[in-house]
Design an enzyme around this catalytic site. Structure first.
Site, PDB file in Angstrom:
ATOM      1  N   LYS A 141       0.829  -1.212   0.000  1.00  0.00           N
ATOM      2  CA  LYS A 141       0.000   0.000   0.000  1.00  0.00           C
ATOM      3  C   LYS A 141       0.863   1.261   0.000  1.00  0.00           C
ATOM      4  O   LYS A 141       0.622   2.209  -0.761  1.00  0.00           O
ATOM      5  CB  LYS A 141      -0.934  -0.018   1.215  1.00  0.00           C
ATOM      6  CG  LYS A 141      -1.649   1.283   1.483  1.00  0.00           C
ATOM      7  CD  LYS A 141      -2.531   1.685   0.300  1.00  0.00           C
ATOM      8  CE  LYS A 141      -2.929   3.142   0.397  1.00  0.00           C
ATOM      9  NZ  LYS A 141      -4.226   3.351   0.937  1.00  0.00           N
ATOM     10  N   HIS A 197       5.057   6.674 -26.019  1.00  0.00           N
ATOM     11  CA  HIS A 197       5.956   5.531 -25.878  1.00  0.00           C
ATOM     12  C   HIS A 197       5.236   4.455 -25.068  1.00  0.00           C
ATOM     13  O   HIS A 197       4.610   4.765 -24.049  1.00  0.00           O
ATOM     14  CB  HIS A 197       7.244   5.972 -25.162  1.00  0.00           C
ATOM     15  CG  HIS A 197       8.304   4.913 -25.132  1.00  0.00           C
ATOM     16  ND1 HIS A 197       8.189   3.795 -24.341  1.00  0.00           N
ATOM     17  CD2 HIS A 197       9.470   4.802 -25.792  1.00  0.00           C
ATOM     18  CE1 HIS A 197       9.256   3.034 -24.523  1.00  0.00           C
ATOM     19  NE2 HIS A 197      10.059   3.621 -25.398  1.00  0.00           N
ATOM     20  N   CYS A 199      -3.510  10.824   1.703  1.00  0.00           N
ATOM     21  CA  CYS A 199      -2.835   9.564   1.342  1.00  0.00           C
ATOM     22  C   CYS A 199      -1.461   9.826   0.755  1.00  0.00           C
ATOM     23  O   CYS A 199      -0.443   9.548   1.376  1.00  0.00           O
ATOM     24  CB  CYS A 199      -3.668   8.811   0.320  1.00  0.00           C
ATOM     25  SG  CYS A 199      -5.397   8.730   0.743  1.00  0.00           S
TER      26      CYS A 199
HETATM   27  N1  SAJ Z   1      -1.896  14.856  -8.647  1.00  0.00           N
HETATM   28  C1  SAJ Z   1      -1.019  15.590  -9.449  1.00  0.00           C
HETATM   29  N2  SAJ Z   1      -0.635  15.066 -10.646  1.00  0.00           N
HETATM   30  C2  SAJ Z   1      -1.086  13.855 -11.083  1.00  0.00           C
HETATM   31  C3  SAJ Z   1      -1.973  13.124 -10.280  1.00  0.00           C
HETATM   32  C4  SAJ Z   1      -2.362  13.642  -9.062  1.00  0.00           C
HETATM   33  O1  SAJ Z   1      -0.585  16.683  -9.087  1.00  0.00           O
HETATM   34  O2  SAJ Z   1      -0.693  13.458 -12.191  1.00  0.00           O
HETATM   35  C5  SAJ Z   1      -2.301  15.363  -7.318  1.00  0.00           C
HETATM   36  C6  SAJ Z   1      -3.802  15.564  -7.152  1.00  0.00           C
HETATM   37  O3  SAJ Z   1      -4.205  16.807  -7.610  1.00  0.00           O
HETATM   38  C7  SAJ Z   1      -3.958  15.424  -5.645  1.00  0.00           C
HETATM   39  C8  SAJ Z   1      -2.912  14.385  -5.292  1.00  0.00           C
HETATM   40  O4  SAJ Z   1      -1.992  14.358  -6.365  1.00  0.00           O
HETATM   41  O5  SAJ Z   1      -3.637  16.637  -4.984  1.00  0.00           O
HETATM   42  C9  SAJ Z   1      -3.436  12.992  -5.036  1.00  0.00           C
HETATM   43  O6  SAJ Z   1      -4.527  12.673  -5.878  1.00  0.00           O
HETATM   44  P1  SAJ Z   1      -4.774  11.239  -6.553  1.00  0.00           P
HETATM   45  O7  SAJ Z   1      -6.023  11.301  -7.315  1.00  0.00           O
HETATM   46  O8  SAJ Z   1      -3.570  10.781  -7.266  1.00  0.00           O
HETATM   47  O9  SAJ Z   1      -4.897  10.225  -5.321  1.00  0.00           O
HETATM   48  P2  SAJ Z   1      -5.746  10.201  -3.952  1.00  0.00           P
HETATM   49  O10 SAJ Z   1      -4.872  10.743  -2.869  1.00  0.00           O
HETATM   50  O11 SAJ Z   1      -7.092  10.792  -4.116  1.00  0.00           O
HETATM   51  O12 SAJ Z   1      -5.934   8.609  -3.744  1.00  0.00           O
HETATM   52  C10 SAJ Z   1      -4.766   7.770  -3.651  1.00  0.00           C
HETATM   53  C11 SAJ Z   1      -4.955   6.577  -4.588  1.00  0.00           C
HETATM   54  N3  SAJ Z   1      -3.680   5.897  -4.759  1.00  0.00           N
HETATM   55  C12 SAJ Z   1      -3.169   5.656  -5.976  1.00  0.00           C
HETATM   56  O13 SAJ Z   1      -3.712   5.986  -6.999  1.00  0.00           O
HETATM   57  C13 SAJ Z   1      -1.888   4.882  -6.026  1.00  0.00           C
HETATM   58  C14 SAJ Z   1      -5.999   5.648  -4.021  1.00  0.00           C
HETATM   59  O14 SAJ Z   1      -6.066   4.448  -4.789  1.00  0.00           O
HETATM   60  C15 SAJ Z   1      -5.672   5.281  -2.566  1.00  0.00           C
HETATM   61  O15 SAJ Z   1      -6.659   4.444  -2.001  1.00  0.00           O
HETATM   62  C16 SAJ Z   1      -5.656   6.572  -1.786  1.00  0.00           C
HETATM   63  O16 SAJ Z   1      -4.600   7.380  -2.313  1.00  0.00           O
HETATM   64  C17 SAJ Z   1      -5.412   6.248  -0.320  1.00  0.00           C
HETATM   65  O17 SAJ Z   1      -6.389   6.281   0.449  1.00  0.00           O
HETATM   66  O18 SAJ Z   1      -4.287   5.890   0.033  1.00  0.00           O
END
Ligand code: SAJ
Length: 441
Positions: free
Chosen positions: A204, A242, A258
Site C-alpha cells: 500500500k 511511448h 494519502c
Molecule cells: N496529482 C497531481 N498530478 C497527477 C496526479 C495527481 O498533481 O498526475 C495530485 C492531485 O491533484 C492530488 C494528489 O496528487 O492533490 C493525489 O490525488 P490522486 O487522485 O492521485 O490520489 P488520492 O490521494 O485521491 O488517492 C490515492 C490513490 N492511490 C493511488 O492511486 C496509487 C488511491 O487508490 C488510494 O486508495 C488513496 O490514495 C489512499 O487512500 O491511500
C-alpha cells in the site's frame, strides 16, 4: 441482534465499507467517536461527499442491516478504518489506530477476526496492533485472527473501486489471511491476493509512493520546461506515446490524506535509505510556494491587489480539503496581506471564509485556478472578466480552454509553461511583500 461486522471509523473508507457489507446481507454496526456522524448515518444521510454513497447508506439503514453508535459491540469480525495522519514533524500518528484497537478489546471473543484497513507504517499490524489486541487475553493468530487489508480506493470512485479493485490481504498467520479473504469475497469482484501483514503494509505504501515520486518528476519537468521556454504538457503528451512511459501531470502540489502522507511513513522508518522518496516529497511540498510566488510576481506594481482563488479541495470534484495545496497558497498570500476571494462549489466547511462566485471575482487582479473541478470548465470568462480590475488567469491544471478565455480579454498563464520561481523562505517573502507596495506594508 447478533452483529456480523463492527466497522470502527465511519469516514471515507469505513462508511462505504460498512454500507456495502450491509447491502450484501451482513448485519453491520458502524462505530464513530463523533456523535454528529453517528446521528447523520442513523438518519440514512452522509457527512462526506462521494458519488452514490448516500443511496447505499440510505438503503443499508432502511434495510435494518446497518446502524451506527459511538461505542463498539460484540461481533464476529472487526474492521478498523480510522485515520493515520502525520504529525507536524512528519511522523506517523498512530493514536487513532491504537485508540480504536483499545476500544474493541473488551468486545473481543475467541474466534473473532480483526482487520486493519488504515494505511500504516511497516510492521504496525504485528508490532503495534497485535500487542494491544492481546490485552483481551486471547492469543493473536491462535484464537484471535488478525489481518491487514489496506484500502486502495480512489476518492470520487470509492464505491466502484471497493468492489472492482483487486485486494491485498496480509495475515499475521495464513488462517488470518484466509478468514479475511472469505469475508471480502462476499462483494469483491477483483482478485484477492494473500500475503503476510508487513508485505501488505508495504504494498500500500509503495503504491502511493510510486505516484508521489512520479508527480514530483512531472513537477520537476514543469520547472525545467519553464526555464527552457517550452510546454511541459506537450512533452508529457508526446512522451506518453511511448509504450513504456507514463508521465504524470504537474500541479500546484500534492494533497489529500494519502499520497502526501504515506511516503513519510517510509522516510520515518528508514531515513538514511528512503532518499528519493524524501526528495520527491520535498519537491511536491515546494509547489504551492512556487505557485504563490508566481501570483506575487504577477501583482508587482499593483496597489492593494486582490486574487480570486478557485478551488480549495485537494483535487477535482471532491469536497475533501485535507492537506490541500490551496491551504498553503492561501496562508502564503494572506501572510503578504494580499486580499483573497475564495470560491469552491464543492466545499461547505473550510477554515478560511469562502465567497460566492461573483464576489470572488469582483475587483480581482488575478484568477488562480488550483483545482480541476468540472464546474470550472464551464465558467463564463466574458461575464466574470467584467467584474475584475485586470484579466489574468493562472491555470495550474491545464483545465480551461485558453482560447475562450483569451477571446474574453484574459491573459492565460499555464503552469508547466511558465518560469516557476524557486520557493522562498518566509523571511525572503516578507521583503518581497514590501517591494509589492501591498496594503499595510
Ligand atoms: N496529482 C497531481 N498530478 C497527477 C496526479 C495527481 O498533481 O498526475 C495530485 C492531485 O491533484 C492530488 C494528489 O496528487 O492533490 C493525489 O490525488 P490522486 O487522485 O492521485 O490520489 P488520492 O490521494 O485521491 O488517492 C490515492 C490513490 N492511490 C493511488 O492511486 C496509487 C488511491 O487508490 C488510494 O486508495 C488513496 O490514495 C489512499 O487512500 O491511500
Amino acid at each position: 441482534m447478533d452483529i456480523d461486522i463492527c466497522v470502527v471509523g465511519l469516514g471515507y473508507i469505513g462508511l462505504p465499507t460498512a454500507s456495502v457489507f450491509a447491502s450484501n446481507g451482513f448485519r453491520v454496526q458502524g462505530v464513530d467517536i463523533s456523535q454528529r456522524v453517528v446521528d447523520i448515518v442513523n438518519r440514512g444521510e452522509i457527512h462526506i461527499e462521494e458519488p452514490g454513497l448516500k443511496t447505499v447508506v440510505q438503503a443499508a439503514i432502511h434495510s435494518g442491516n446497518l446502524r451506527a453508535s459511538v461505542t463498539p459491540v460484540e461481533a464476529n469480525a472487526f474492521i478498523l478504518a480510522v485515520p493515520t495522519p502525520i504529525t507536524e514533524d512528519k511522523k506517523a500518528d498512530l493514536s487513532y489506530v491504537e485508540a480504536s484497537a483499545r476500544a474493541i478489546v473488551p468486545y473481543l471473543r475467541a474466534g473473532n477476526l480483526v482487520i486493519l484497513e488504515s494505511t500504516s507504517p511497516p510492521r504496525t499490524t504485528v508490532d503495534v496492533l497485535a500487542p494491544i489486541l492481546a490485552e483481551s487475553g486471547l492469543t493473536v493468530g491462535v484464537d484471535l485472527f488478525l489481518a491487514h487489508s489496506p484500502e486502495r480506493v480512489l476518492p470520487g470512485r470509492i464505491l466502484n473501486e471497493l468492489i472492482e479493485n483487486d485486494r491485498i490481504i496480509g495475515g499475521v498467520t495464513t488462517e488470518s489471511a484466509e478468514r479475511a479473504r472469505d469475508l471480502y469475497a462476499s462483494f469483491v469482484a477483483g482478485e484477492i491476493i494473500l500475503t503476510d501483514a508487513t508485505t501488505a503494509e508495504m504494498v500500500k505504501l509503495m503504491e502511493n509512493t510510486y505516484r508521489d515520486v512520479n508527480i514530483a518528476l512531472a513537477n520537476e519537468l514543469a520547472v525545467l520546461c519553464g526555464k527552457l521556454g517550452i510546454n511541459a504538457w506537450d512533452v508529457i503528451q508526446f512522451a506518453n506515446h511511448h509504450p513504456r512511459v507514463h508521465l504524470h501531470n504537474p500541479g500546484p502540489g500534492v494533497g489529500g490524506h494519502c499520497i502526501s502522507v504515506d511516503p513519510w511513513f517510509l522516510v520515518e522508518r528508514l531515513p538514511e535509505d528512503a532518499r528519493l522518496i524524501a526528495m520527491a516529497r520535498n519537491i511536491n511540498d515546494g509547489m504551492p510556494h512556487r505557485v504563490a510566488g508566481l501570483v506575487r510576481e504577477s501583482l508587482v506594481g499593483i496597489t492593494n491587489p486582490k486574487v480570486t482563488l478557485l478551488g480549495v479541495s485537494y483535487k477535482g470534484n471532491v469536497d475533501d480539503t485535507r492537506e490541500s495545496p490551496s491551504l498553503e497558497v492561501i496562508a502564503d498570500l494572506k501572510a503578504q496581506g494580499i486580499e483573497l476571494g475564495i470560491y469552491d462549489p464543492h466545499v461547505e466547511r473550510f477554515e478560511h471564509s469562502l465567497s460566492g462566485l461573483e464576489d470572488a471575482f469582483r475587483d480581482s487582479d488575478c484568477v488562480l485556478l488550483m483545482v480541476d473541478h468540472n464546474e470550472f470548465k464551464l465558467l463564463d470568462p466574458g461575464a466574470l472578466g467584467k467584474l475584475m480590475r485586470r484579466r489574468l488567469l493562472i491555470d495550474t491544471r491545464k483545465l480551461v480552454d485558453a482560447g475562450v478565455w483569451n477571446a474574453a480579454g484574459f491573459v492565460v498563464q499555464l503552469l508547466g509553461k511558465l518560469l516557476l520561481p524557486t520557493p522562498v523562505s518566509p523571511g525572503q517573502r516578507d521583503s518581497m511583500a514590501q517591494a509589492l507596495s501591498l496594503s499595510g506594508s
